[in-house]
Scaffold this active site. Structure first.
Site, PDB file in Angstrom:
ATOM      1  N   HIS A 265      41.009  38.396  35.185  1.00  0.00           N
ATOM      2  CA  HIS A 265      42.299  37.742  34.979  1.00  0.00           C
ATOM      3  C   HIS A 265      42.343  36.963  33.679  1.00  0.00           C
ATOM      4  CE1 HIS A 265      42.192  38.416  39.355  1.00  0.00           C
ATOM      5  NE2 HIS A 265      43.518  38.492  39.256  1.00  0.00           N
TER       6      HIS A 265
ATOM      7  N   SER B 222      41.651  36.344  51.275  1.00  0.00           N
ATOM      8  CA  SER B 222      42.208  35.415  50.280  1.00  0.00           C
ATOM      9  C   SER B 222      43.174  34.398  50.869  1.00  0.00           C
ATOM     10  CB  SER B 222      42.937  36.201  49.184  1.00  0.00           C
ATOM     11  OG  SER B 222      42.029  37.086  48.573  1.00  0.00           O
TER      12      SER B 222
ATOM     13  N   ASP C 248      35.420  40.601  41.137  1.00  0.00           N
ATOM     14  CA  ASP C 248      36.810  40.252  41.407  1.00  0.00           C
ATOM     15  C   ASP C 248      37.496  41.533  41.865  1.00  0.00           C
ATOM     16  OD1 ASP C 248      38.700  37.733  40.359  1.00  0.00           O
ATOM     17  OD2 ASP C 248      39.785  39.611  40.785  1.00  0.00           O
TER      18      ASP C 248
ATOM     19  N   CYS D 260      42.934  35.303  42.224  1.00  0.00           N
ATOM     20  CA  CYS D 260      41.728  35.536  41.420  1.00  0.00           C
ATOM     21  C   CYS D 260      40.488  35.121  42.207  1.00  0.00           C
ATOM     22  CB  CYS D 260      41.814  34.721  40.116  1.00  0.00           C
ATOM     23  SG  CYS D 260      40.271  34.722  39.197  1.00  0.00           S
TER      24      CYS D 260
END
Lengths: 372, 611
Positions: B370, B325, B364, B383
């Site tokens: 989310h 991420s 996810d 996210c």
């Protein structure tokens, strides 16, 4: 049966003849070998191991010489085409599967022994050429010469390809000497020389970089005094500082201080020059001259064309060895890896040389190849 | 013509005789030429050459230079030269080498390895050179030998300067080490400069700055006797010592990072964004570089080589990791720059993403999703669905081009040797390597830093520094300046590699979102945001080491450690005027926020609290 043929000579020489030894040649060679060991002891920095090893090699080489002297010239004559063929095959094999050393493929490794086929060819080529020319009416015609040229060029080119320029040169010389003695006309020789000169630029292009370097260095060694010109300059200092009488045995500073490279192999003449001076050098050259002269005398006495051509060719080749090596060390010729016969440390070429002398003795002492 | 075919013995004989005589004359002439040349050299040239020969008796002995020192940014020494006592032997003066070695072995516990090394050196050196047998003699050993010195002819104790690395494993990869010059290096080196030098930089700074650190060899003209032994020194030209190197590295940060990784292997890179100076470059585990200086034992070396932790492997430059991420701020910026999204656009995250017409669900990390989420929250809460969608809309071509501008998939050009390029996948790349087209699903996982995408920790840190610099890309460098004698000179006066054209508003949005990662109420690294009087902009990452199958769930407790996710964290601070940019990768440490982020916080705090 040979004994009856040999008995024509005087009784006092009959023992040597029966042993197929030429006492003059043997004496000269022994004297040379002894001198060589003496110089080698000094050149090797007083290391007796070098001398022992060299003495052992000399022993082998003299044995080979005496053994070959027993072989009847008729046998040599018959076998020469086959030996030549074997030599060519080995040379081709070297280029294919040979061992690489110092950037060149020169050796064949049979597991138990490692050898340079180019050494054999030094003998086989003049043998074949002598036989071939002996079969022809002499002086040789153009066609005969063309063939002889081919027999010589084949091994020379294969050796040059390894690359081993020094040996290629010697094989060419050995073959060429035989052709010269066969009486090729001076006009043809002049044409040949012209052709060689014309071909020089081509040869220059075919040379390896390091070979070109050597030639350039020869022309101007001071250009790179610490690099490629080093050999030549240091050798000149060693020789020049020797003066007339030299610094005495073991007294050479140049060789012992490791300034002179390869003092016990190709550059051993410089050690002699430093320690024994001009007197020693001239004496050694005289000894060589004696051996060459004896060889030529033997050729003159030979009674058939094959013997004459081969004997003369071998004698002249021996001189070329000496001339090229000494010329290189004293800065008259470019540096080519040719040892000083019977003096330089090292084995292979010495055996070949002595084999040559063995053949010369055989040719001389057996005398009658064809009963006349 | 016919009579030419016949052999004419008489004619042949005469011809041959004539040829032999001719050749004899030529041989004689050539020999005379040789003699003439010898006369020229030995009679007329004698005086000249005799003088040259005398000059030759002066030997040039090399004086090796002392190697330059290496300091960190605060002047603490990272590589020094310490004198050690060594037992040395001059072979020429020893009567019975075997007996001497045997006696020394009993007296000083000389190991068989040392004996073997000595024998090796013995062959290489001349008989009058002093050859070390045992290095690093202790005081007790020095004393023990000193008492018996009269009984050991040709053996003596010498002091030599030996490289020492006081911080050991902390600096093993970045500073590197020196070792004995090997055959390959011997061919490459200028023999004049390296005469007398035994050691050369092998890795790290020691290798990269070999030329500066080595210095220039001097020499002494020594008169020698006929056997080559030195009699007296005629003249000396001093060697010029190597330049000292000052690094941008801060050994405190280095230690904080190394120790902060705790039980985990990993890599930490900290860069000063403005200058490009590397503040910390940690690859853990390290090893003791001092062991390499005087020849590491084979067993020890094999243990290092075979260790599953791969201590010899420099993770900072050569380790290739999926960025996870931590790539999201860059992908988000790409979306803004290409106009694919705006900052206010919201999407709905149900916990998975599906491509139109495909049943495969891209999950996810948060199983329940989310909900409605915009870019800032998508970064703050990391996210995945938001970025699946964004990557899909960007497409691989634009994604590749944009990430390329930040230097992903390319070497950073750091002043160290052996850097890897990482991997930034593209359509062309895949066609070339796999002979396959690019699949849309591959774009999605690239958008969350998985799949083919691989970055080195150094690349990641440099990209973060580019964000901190608001688009200025720098070339990172470890060394800062060199000092030789009185003169000091910066090594990288201009670290810049140009500016990435970016809309300042877009950058602001991304930085804002990264601040929310640390300081926002639901930021994934909010635990490190407390009690700070400045703002940190950061991003957590969790990089999958293997792919969780569609119908399986990732449960750390059930997995072997080698399969645990890598924890990543990137950050710069203070967010408005960044002075430090950090990338942390803790291997198999699980979630990025809990392990990697605290390390970054510690580095940042320490660096910013310095005057």
């Amino acid at each position: 049966m040979n004994a009856t043929l040999d008995t024509y000579s005087t009784p006092s020489r009959s023992l040597w003849l029966r042993l197929h030894i030429d006492p003059w040649l043997l004496g000269g060679l022994l004297l040379l070998a002894g001198t060589g060991l003496l110089i080698l002891y000094s050149a090797g920095g007083g290391n007796p191991v070098l001398v022992y090893k060299q003495a052992a090699r000399l022993g082998i080489a003299f044995t080979v010489m005496l053994a070959l002297a027993q072989v009847h010239p008729r046998t040599l004559y018959r076998w020469s085409p086959y030996l030549y063929a074997v030599g060519i095959v080995l040379l081709v094999a070297v280029l294919g599967v040979g061992d690489v050393g110092k950037g060149a493929r020169r050796w064949l490794d049979l597991g138990f022994v490692r050898f340079q086929p180019s050494e054999f060819v030094k003998i086989f080529t003049p043998m074949l050429v002598a036989r071939f020319l002996a079969q022809q009416p002499l002086p040789p015609g153009l066609k005969t010469l063309a063939w002889a040229g081919l027999w010589i060029a084949l091994p020379v080119l294969l050796i040059a390809k390894q690359p081993d320029l020094g040996t290629a040169l010697l094989v060419a010389t050995a073959g060429g000497a035989v052709v010269f003695y066969a009486g090729v006309s001076w006009r043809l020789l002049a044409v040949l020389a012209g052709t060689v000169l014309a071909a020089l630029p081509v040869v220059w292009m075919l040379l390896h970089d390091y070979q070109r370097d050597r030639v350039l260095m020869f022309l101007n060694p001071e250009q790179d005094p610490l690099g490629r010109g080093y050999h030549t300059i240091q050798a000149k200092i060693a020789i020049g500082s020797g003066g007339l009488q030299g610094k005495g045995w073991l007294g050479g500073t140049q060789s012992h201080l490791e300034f002179l490279p390869e003092p016990h192999t190709d550059f051993i003449f410089a050690v002699l020059a430093e320690e024994f001076g001009l007197v020693g050098c001239t004496a050694l050259l005289g000894l060589y001259l004696f051996i060459v002269g004896r060889g030529m005398a033997m050729a003159l006495e030979a009674q058939d064309t094959f013997s004459r051509l081969l004997c003369g060719g071998l004698a002249l080749t021996f001189f070329v060895y000496v001339f090229v090596n000494v010329g290189m060390v004293i800065g008259l010729l470019p540096v080519v890896g040719v040892p000083l016969p019977l003096v330089s440390y090292g084995g292979t070429s010495m055996v070949t040389l002595m084999a040559g002398f063995g053949i010369m003795m055989s040719l001389h002492t057996h005398r009658k190849l064809v009963p006349s | 013509m016919a009579h030419f075919r016949l052999k004419d013995a008489v004619h042949e004989n005469r011809l041959f005789r004539q040829r032999i005589l001719t050749s004899a004359a030529v041989v004689l002439a050539l020999t005379l030429a040789l003699v003439a040349r010898l006369v020229y050299l030995q009679i007329f040239g004698h005086e000249h050459y005799a003088m040259l020969a005398r000059d030759n008796r002066v030997k040039i002995a090399p004086l090796p230079p002392t190697r330059g020192l290496i300091y960190d940014r605060h002047g603490r020494i990272l590589a020094e030269n310490v004198p050690v006592y060594s037992l040395e032997i001059v072979p020429e003066q020893v009567e019975d080498m075997e007996a001497t070695l045997a006696r020394l072995q009993r007296l000083l516990a000389v190991t068989p390895e040392e004996i073997a090394r000595f024998r090796q050196q013995l062959r290489r050196h001349r008989r009058f050179d002093s050859i070390p047998l045992k290095l690093h003699l202790s005081d007790a050993e020095v004393a023990r030998f000193a008492a018996r010195r009269p009984f050991f002819h040709g053996v003596d104790i010498h002091a030599r300067l030996v490289r020492h690395y006081p911080y050991g494993e902390l600096t093993s990869h970045v500073v590197g080490y020196v070792g004995s010059i090997d055959e390959r290096e011997l061919k490459r080196l200028d023999p004049a400069e390296y005469r007398g030098t035994t050691h050369i930089g092998k890795i790290g700074i020691e290798r990269a700055y070999e030329d500066l650190l080595h210095g220039q060899a001097g020499y002494a003209e020594i008169e020698t006797n006929a056997r080559g032994r030195a009699l007296r020194v005629l003249r000396e030209v001093d060697p010029r010592p190597g330049a000292d190197l000052h690094l941008g590295l801060d050994i405190d940060l280095q230690r904080l990072a190394y120790e902060g990784l705790g039980e985990h292997n990993g890599a930490v890179v900290a860069i000063e964004p403005a200058s490009g100076q590397v503040l910390a470059l940690v690859s853990k585990p390290g090893f003791d570089p001092n062991a390499f200086v005087y020849g590491i034992r084979r067993q020890e070396y094999q243990a290092l080589q075979r260790s599953p932790d791969r201590p010899l492997f420099d993770r900072t430059l050569r380790g290739r990791y999926p960025p996870g991420s931590t790539i999201k701020p860059f992908v988000g910026l790409a979306g803004l720059e290409y106009g694919v999204i705006d900052a206010h656009r919201e999407i709905f995250c149900p916990g998975y993403y599906q491509l139109p017409g495909v049943s495969h669900r891209y999950r996810d990390w948060k199983k329940w999703g989310h909900g409605r989420i915009d870019l800032k929250d998508a970064i703050a809460q990391s996210c995945d669905v938001y970025f699946y969608d964004l990557a899909h809309n960007l497409g691989i071509d634009r994604l590749h081009d944009f990430l390329d501008r930040f230097g992903f998939g390319r070497r950073t050009g750091i002043d160290l040797v052996g850097e890897k390029a990482g991997l930034l996948p593209s359509r062309d790349w895949k066609r070339k390597v796999f002979h396959q087209p690019w699949y849309p699903g591959e774009t999605l996982i690239a958008g969350i830093g998985q799949g083919f995408l691989q970055v080195t920790p150094l690349q990641l840190a440099r990209a973060v520094a580019a964000l901190a610099n608001r688009g200025r890309l720098i070339r990172p460098h470890v060394a800062a300046y060199q000092v030789s004698g009185e003169r000091s000179a910066p090594l990288f006066p201009d670290p810049g590699e140009g500016r990435i054209a970016l809309d300042p508003r877009h950058l602001h949005t991304i930085v804002d979102a990264m601040i929310a990662v640390v300081h926002g109420p639901r930021g994934t690294a909010r635990r490190i945001g407390k009690d700070l009087d400045f703002l940190i902009a950061g991003k957590t990452g969790t990089a999958q080491v293997f792919t969780v199958k569609q119908d399986e769930e990732y449960r750390a407790s059930k997995l072997a450690k080698e399969l645990h996710d890598h924890a990543l964290f990137i950050a710069f601070a203070p967010a408005d005027h960044p002075r430090i940019a950090v990338a942390v990768i803790a291997e198999h440490a699980g979630h990025g926020g809990s392990v990697a982020a605290p390390i970054a916080r510690r580095l940042i705090l320490h660096h910013l609290n310095q005057p």
